[in-house]
Design a protein around this motif. Structure first.
Motif, PDB file in Angstrom:
ATOM      1  N   HIS A  90      30.901  44.824  40.438  1.00  0.00           N
ATOM      2  CA  HIS A  90      30.720  44.228  41.767  1.00  0.00           C
ATOM      3  C   HIS A  90      29.294  44.481  42.268  1.00  0.00           C
ATOM      4  CE1 HIS A  90      32.448  43.809  46.150  1.00  0.00           C
ATOM      5  NE2 HIS A  90      31.605  42.859  45.839  1.00  0.00           N
ATOM      6  N   LEU A  91      28.822  45.736  42.107  1.00  0.00           N
ATOM      7  CA  LEU A  91      27.472  46.064  42.575  1.00  0.00           C
ATOM      8  C   LEU A  91      26.412  45.342  41.748  1.00  0.00           C
ATOM      9  CD1 LEU A  91      27.843  49.880  43.338  1.00  0.00           C
ATOM     10  CD2 LEU A  91      27.798  47.967  44.960  1.00  0.00           C
ATOM     11  N   ALA A  92      26.607  45.271  40.434  1.00  0.00           N
ATOM     12  CA  ALA A  92      25.616  44.609  39.573  1.00  0.00           C
ATOM     13  C   ALA A  92      25.450  43.148  39.980  1.00  0.00           C
ATOM     14  CB  ALA A  92      26.034  44.710  38.108  1.00  0.00           C
ATOM     15  N   MET A  93      26.566  42.466  40.160  1.00  0.00           N
ATOM     16  CA  MET A  93      26.471  41.046  40.534  1.00  0.00           C
ATOM     17  C   MET A  93      25.941  40.905  41.961  1.00  0.00           C
ATOM     18  SD  MET A  93      29.678  39.207  38.601  1.00  0.00           S
ATOM     19  CE  MET A  93      30.544  40.227  37.395  1.00  0.00           C
ATOM     20  N   SER A  94      26.284  41.862  42.843  1.00  0.00           N
ATOM     21  CA  SER A  94      25.769  41.812  44.219  1.00  0.00           C
ATOM     22  C   SER A  94      24.250  41.914  44.242  1.00  0.00           C
ATOM     23  CB  SER A  94      26.328  42.969  45.057  1.00  0.00           C
ATOM     24  OG  SER A  94      27.707  42.859  45.193  1.00  0.00           O
ATOM     25  N   VAL A  95      23.694  42.891  43.509  1.00  0.00           N
ATOM     26  CA  VAL A  95      22.243  43.087  43.589  1.00  0.00           C
ATOM     27  C   VAL A  95      21.478  41.978  42.872  1.00  0.00           C
ATOM     28  CG1 VAL A  95      22.430  45.575  43.929  1.00  0.00           C
ATOM     29  CG2 VAL A  95      22.068  44.687  41.617  1.00  0.00           C
ATOM     30  N   LEU A  96      22.164  41.220  42.005  1.00  0.00           N
ATOM     31  CA  LEU A  96      21.512  40.041  41.416  1.00  0.00           C
ATOM     32  C   LEU A  96      21.589  38.851  42.370  1.00  0.00           C
ATOM     33  CD1 LEU A  96      22.646  40.332  37.675  1.00  0.00           C
ATOM     34  CD2 LEU A  96      20.399  40.876  38.654  1.00  0.00           C
ATOM     35  N   GLY A  97      22.250  39.042  43.509  1.00  0.00           N
ATOM     36  CA  GLY A  97      22.264  38.007  44.539  1.00  0.00           C
ATOM     37  C   GLY A  97      23.332  36.944  44.356  1.00  0.00           C
ATOM     38  N   VAL A  98      24.349  37.217  43.521  1.00  0.00           N
ATOM     39  CA  VAL A  98      25.420  36.232  43.323  1.00  0.00           C
ATOM     40  C   VAL A  98      26.137  35.995  44.658  1.00  0.00           C
ATOM     41  CG1 VAL A  98      27.654  35.828  42.185  1.00  0.00           C
ATOM     42  CG2 VAL A  98      25.754  36.843  40.894  1.00  0.00           C
ATOM     43  N   GLY A  99      26.334  34.741  45.012  1.00  0.00           N
ATOM     44  CA  GLY A  99      26.991  34.416  46.279  1.00  0.00           C
ATOM     45  C   GLY A  99      27.586  33.023  46.248  1.00  0.00           C
ATOM     46  N   PRO A 100      28.097  32.572  47.389  1.00  0.00           N
ATOM     47  CA  PRO A 100      28.726  31.244  47.466  1.00  0.00           C
ATOM     48  C   PRO A 100      27.790  30.146  46.964  1.00  0.00           C
ATOM     49  CG  PRO A 100      29.102  32.485  49.493  1.00  0.00           C
ATOM     50  CD  PRO A 100      28.131  33.284  48.678  1.00  0.00           C
ATOM     51  N   GLY A 101      28.336  29.224  46.182  1.00  0.00           N
ATOM     52  CA  GLY A 101      27.533  28.129  45.638  1.00  0.00           C
ATOM     53  C   GLY A 101      26.939  28.447  44.276  1.00  0.00           C
ATOM     54  N   ALA A 143      35.524  39.601  35.575  1.00  0.00           N
ATOM     55  CA  ALA A 143      35.267  38.422  36.401  1.00  0.00           C
ATOM     56  C   ALA A 143      35.692  38.568  37.865  1.00  0.00           C
ATOM     57  CB  ALA A 143      35.956  37.205  35.782  1.00  0.00           C
ATOM     58  N   TRP A 144      36.401  39.635  38.221  1.00  0.00           N
ATOM     59  CA  TRP A 144      36.795  39.795  39.633  1.00  0.00           C
ATOM     60  C   TRP A 144      35.617  39.626  40.600  1.00  0.00           C
ATOM     61  CZ3 TRP A 144      41.326  38.595  40.483  1.00  0.00           C
ATOM     62  CH2 TRP A 144      42.476  39.287  40.104  1.00  0.00           C
ATOM     63  N   PRO A 145      34.471  40.278  40.346  1.00  0.00           N
ATOM     64  CA  PRO A 145      33.400  40.215  41.341  1.00  0.00           C
ATOM     65  C   PRO A 145      32.913  38.796  41.613  1.00  0.00           C
ATOM     66  CG  PRO A 145      32.987  41.993  39.794  1.00  0.00           C
ATOM     67  CD  PRO A 145      34.128  41.193  39.240  1.00  0.00           C
ATOM     68  N   VAL A 146      33.071  37.894  40.651  1.00  0.00           N
ATOM     69  CA  VAL A 146      32.672  36.509  40.888  1.00  0.00           C
ATOM     70  C   VAL A 146      33.491  35.966  42.058  1.00  0.00           C
ATOM     71  CG1 VAL A 146      32.437  34.223  39.862  1.00  0.00           C
ATOM     72  CG2 VAL A 146      32.156  36.266  38.423  1.00  0.00           C
ATOM     73  N   LEU A 147      34.782  36.308  42.086  1.00  0.00           N
ATOM     74  CA  LEU A 147      35.636  35.860  43.197  1.00  0.00           C
ATOM     75  C   LEU A 147      35.328  36.652  44.465  1.00  0.00           C
ATOM     76  CD1 LEU A 147      39.174  35.275  41.586  1.00  0.00           C
ATOM     77  CD2 LEU A 147      37.146  33.822  41.603  1.00  0.00           C
ATOM     78  N   TYR A 148      35.105  37.986  44.335  1.00  0.00           N
ATOM     79  CA  TYR A 148      34.779  38.784  45.533  1.00  0.00           C
ATOM     80  C   TYR A 148      33.580  38.173  46.260  1.00  0.00           C
ATOM     81  CZ  TYR A 148      37.207  42.762  43.153  1.00  0.00           C
ATOM     82  OH  TYR A 148      38.084  43.583  42.502  1.00  0.00           O
ATOM     83  N   LEU A 149      32.607  37.672  45.472  1.00  0.00           N
ATOM     84  CA  LEU A 149      31.337  37.216  46.047  1.00  0.00           C
ATOM     85  C   LEU A 149      31.347  35.725  46.390  1.00  0.00           C
ATOM     86  CD1 LEU A 149      29.086  39.334  43.661  1.00  0.00           C
ATOM     87  CD2 LEU A 149      29.342  39.677  46.132  1.00  0.00           C
ATOM     88  N   GLY A 150      32.501  35.085  46.191  1.00  0.00           N
ATOM     89  CA  GLY A 150      32.623  33.677  46.581  1.00  0.00           C
ATOM     90  C   GLY A 150      31.900  32.712  45.660  1.00  0.00           C
ATOM     91  N   ALA A 151      31.615  33.150  44.422  1.00  0.00           N
ATOM     92  CA  ALA A 151      30.924  32.283  43.463  1.00  0.00           C
ATOM     93  C   ALA A 151      31.951  31.624  42.533  1.00  0.00           C
ATOM     94  CB  ALA A 151      29.907  33.093  42.665  1.00  0.00           C
ATOM     95  N   ARG A 152      31.435  30.841  41.571  1.00  0.00           N
ATOM     96  CA  ARG A 152      32.321  30.135  40.634  1.00  0.00           C
ATOM     97  C   ARG A 152      32.144  30.707  39.236  1.00  0.00           C
ATOM     98  NH1 ARG A 152      34.355  25.414  38.620  1.00  0.00           N
ATOM     99  NH2 ARG A 152      32.626  24.995  37.213  1.00  0.00           N
ATOM    100  N   ALA A 153      33.238  30.993  38.552  1.00  0.00           N
ATOM    101  CA  ALA A 153      33.153  31.472  37.178  1.00  0.00           C
ATOM    102  C   ALA A 153      33.169  30.295  36.217  1.00  0.00           C
ATOM    103  CB  ALA A 153      34.330  32.401  36.879  1.00  0.00           C
ATOM    104  N   VAL A 154      32.222  30.309  35.273  1.00  0.00           N
ATOM    105  CA  VAL A 154      32.168  29.283  34.231  1.00  0.00           C
ATOM    106  C   VAL A 154      32.367  30.014  32.903  1.00  0.00           C
ATOM    107  CG1 VAL A 154      30.725  27.562  33.092  1.00  0.00           C
ATOM    108  CG2 VAL A 154      30.587  27.859  35.581  1.00  0.00           C
ATOM    109  N   PHE A 155      33.525  29.810  32.287  1.00  0.00           N
ATOM    110  CA  PHE A 155      33.833  30.582  31.086  1.00  0.00           C
ATOM    111  C   PHE A 155      33.420  29.833  29.824  1.00  0.00           C
ATOM    112  CE2 PHE A 155      37.039  32.121  34.199  1.00  0.00           C
ATOM    113  CZ  PHE A 155      36.644  33.451  34.230  1.00  0.00           C
ATOM    114  N   VAL A 156      32.798  30.553  28.898  1.00  0.00           N
ATOM    115  CA  VAL A 156      32.478  29.955  27.603  1.00  0.00           C
ATOM    116  C   VAL A 156      33.317  30.645  26.530  1.00  0.00           C
ATOM    117  CG1 VAL A 156      30.138  29.191  28.172  1.00  0.00           C
ATOM    118  CG2 VAL A 156      30.493  31.484  27.294  1.00  0.00           C
ATOM    119  N   ASP A 157      33.552  29.917  25.456  1.00  0.00           N
ATOM    120  CA  ASP A 157      34.420  30.455  24.401  1.00  0.00           C
ATOM    121  C   ASP A 157      33.676  31.519  23.591  1.00  0.00           C
ATOM    122  OD1 ASP A 157      36.831  30.732  23.155  1.00  0.00           O
ATOM    123  OD2 ASP A 157      37.000  28.624  22.555  1.00  0.00           O
ATOM    124  N   VAL A 158      34.461  32.281  22.815  1.00  0.00           N
ATOM    125  CA  VAL A 158      33.891  33.386  22.037  1.00  0.00           C
ATOM    126  C   VAL A 158      33.768  33.015  20.566  1.00  0.00           C
ATOM    127  CG1 VAL A 158      34.662  35.204  23.606  1.00  0.00           C
ATOM    128  CG2 VAL A 158      36.206  34.421  21.792  1.00  0.00           C
TER     129      VAL A 158
END
Ligand SMILES: *Cc1c(COP(=O)(O)O)cnc(C)c1O
Length: 377
Positions: free
Chosen positions: A76-87, A101-116
Motif C-alpha cells: 500500500h505504501l509503495a504504490m502510494s508513494v509512487l502516486g497511484v490514484g484514481p484514473g 493487488a489490494w492497494p490498487v483498489l485502496y487507492l481507487g486505481a484500475r488493475a490491468v492483469f497480464v498473463d504469466v
C-alpha cells in the motif's frame, strides 16, 4: 483434515509447515531477542526495528529499508508513494496472493492483469508492453514461489516507458536474479514477514526496500501518520509501524535465512529427483539466479482428487492460489472474466503445494514421495 502425530512417530502425518520445529531450533536466540526489547522498551518502531532495517538493507543490497506492519501495508505504501490514484492503471499479475493487488483498489486505481510465463508462472515479459498505456502508473510483479521474475526485459521495457517497477518479494527474501537480490532491482520492493514466509516474524510484519532515498523518506512518513515532525501532518498517513519485538526477532532469524534457503533448495532438488518419473508436473527453475522455494508447487490435471488422496495418507497439501485475483469478486469491476488469462487460470486449476520447510526430515519427504508415487506413479 488429517493431523500430524508429531515428528518421528511411525505412520505420522506430514504437515504443510512446522513452525514449532523452527522455534525449537533457535529458542535461546529468540528469548535473547525478546529480552532485548524488554530492556530497551522500544515496543513500537524502536531501536530493534532500526537495527533490523539496517541489517535487511545490507542483506538485500539496497540503500534503504523501512520496517512496516505487514506485506500488505508495504505494498500500500509503495504504490502510494509512487502516486497511484484514481484514473491510473497498475499493470500486475493475477497469479498471486490477493494482497499484491489490494492497494490498487485502496487507492481507487484500475488493475490491468497480464498473463504469466507457463514455465516460471511469473510476469510474462512478452505480454507486458501491450498492457501499458499513458495511464500506467506502475508495474507490480511477483517473484512467485521464491523464483525471481525475468527482470531484465521487464526493467528494459519499464525504463523505456518511464514507468516504475514494484517487486512483491513476499515469497523471495534472499532470492537472486543474475547476481542481484530480490528487492534491489525495481524502483521499490515489498516484503512480508508473515510467520509462514521464508523469513517469518512472531506475528505480522513487513518491509519496503529501495535505493531511492526520497521514496523511502516518504514511506517513513506515511507509515507513521504522515508526520515528518511530531504532530505536523502534511500528508494523509497511516499507522503501519513495525513492533519492536518483530524487529528483534527478525534480526535473530535473518542470521539463519541463507542456511534455511539453502536447505529449502536441497529439499526441492530431492523432490525433483525422486518425483521425476511420476506423472505430476514439477516446478522449473527458469531464470538465471537463486530460487528460494518458499513453496514447492507441482501441477496435476486432477489436482483436487490428488490432494484428497494425499490427505487420506496423512500428507497435508495446499494450493497457491486456487482462484486468481482477476476472478475474485472485489476485482469484478476491472472488467476481467474467466478465460482472459489462460495460463494463470490453468495454473490455478492444477497447482498443488507440497510440504516444504527447512525442518522437513528425510523421512517426511520420503513419505510425501511414496504417496505421490502410489497415486501418480
Ligand atoms: C503474504 C503475501 C503478501 C501479503 O503479506 P502480509 O504480510 O500477509 O500482509 C503479499 N503478496 C504475496 C505474494 C504474499 O504471499
Amino acid at each position: 483434515m488429517a493431523k500430524s502425530d508429531g515428528p518421528g512417530s511411525p505412520g505420522a502425518g506430514v504437515p504443510i509447515i512446522d513452525l514449532r520445529a523452527q522455534v525449537a531450533s533457535m529458542e535461546g536466540e529468540i528469548h535473547e531477542a525478546i529480552d532485548s526489547v524488554l530492556d530497551d522498551v522500544g515496543f513500537s518502531n524502536g531501536p530493534a526495528v532500526r537495527r533490523f532495517e539496517s541489517e535487511f538493507a545490507t542483506y538485500c543490497g539496497v540503500g534503504e529499508c523501512v520496517g512496516v506492519s505487514s506485506g500488505t501495508s508495504a505494498l500500500h505504501l509503495a504504490m502510494s508513494v509512487l502516486g497511484v490514484g484514481p484514473g491510473d492503471e497498475v499493470v500486475s499479475v493475477s497469479m498471486s496472493f490477493v494482497a499484491t493487488a489490494w492497494p490498487v483498489l485502496y487507492l481507487g486505481a484500475r488493475a490491468v492483469f497480464v498473463d504469466v510465463d507457463p514455465d516460471s508462472y511469473t510476469l510474462d515479459p512478452d505480454r507486458l508492453e501491450a498492457a501499458l498505456t499513458d495511464r500506467t502508473k506502475a508495474i507490480v510483479l511477483v517473484h512467485l514461489y521464491g523464483q525471481c521474475a525475468d527482470m531484465d526485459p521487464i526493467l528494459e521495457i519499464a525504463a523505456r516507458r518511464g514507468i516504475p517497477v514494484v517487486e512483491d518479494c513476499a515469497h523471495a527474501p534472499g532470492a537472486e536474479y543474475k547476481g542481484r537480490r530480490a528487492g534491489s532491482m525495481g524502483s521499490i520492493a515489498c516484503f512480508s514477514f508473515y510467520p509462514t514466509k521464508n523469513l517469518g516474524a512472531f506475528g505480522e510484519a513487513g518491509a519496503v526496500t529501495t535505493n531511492d532515498p526520497e521514496l523511502s523518506a516518504r514511506v517513513r512518513m506515511l507509515r507513521d501518520h504522515g508526520q515528518d515532525r511530531r504532530y505536523r501532518h502534511d500528508f494523509i498517513g497511516y499507522n503501519y509501524r513495525m513492533d519492536g519485538l518483530q524487529g528483534a526477532i527478525l534480526s535473530a532469524k535473518l542470521r539463519h535465512l541463507d542456511s534455511w534457503n539453502d536447505t529449502r533448495r536441497a529439499l526441492a532438488a530431492e523432490y525433483d529427483r525422486r518425483l521425476a518419473d511420476t506423472r505430476v508436473t514439477l516446478p522449473r527453475e527458469v531464470t538465471d539466479g537463486k530460487h528460494v522455494y518458499h513453496l514447492y508447487v507441482i501441477r496435476d490435471e486432477r489436482r483436487d482428487a490428488l490432494a484428497e488422496a494425499l490427505n487420506e495418507r496423512g500428507i497435508l497439501t495446499s494450493q497457491h492460489y486456487p482462484v486468481p485475483i482477476h476472478l475474485q469478486k472485489p476485482f469484478g469491476a476491472m472488467g476481467f472474466a474467466a478465460g482472459d488469462l489462460p495460463v494463470t487460470e490453468e495454473v490455478a486449476r492444477t497447482c498443488l503445494s507440497l510440504p516444504l520447510y527447512p525442518e522437513l526430515t528425510d523421512d517426511q519427504l520420503g513419505r510425501v514421495v511414496s504417496a505421490i508415487e502410489a497415486e501418480r506413479g
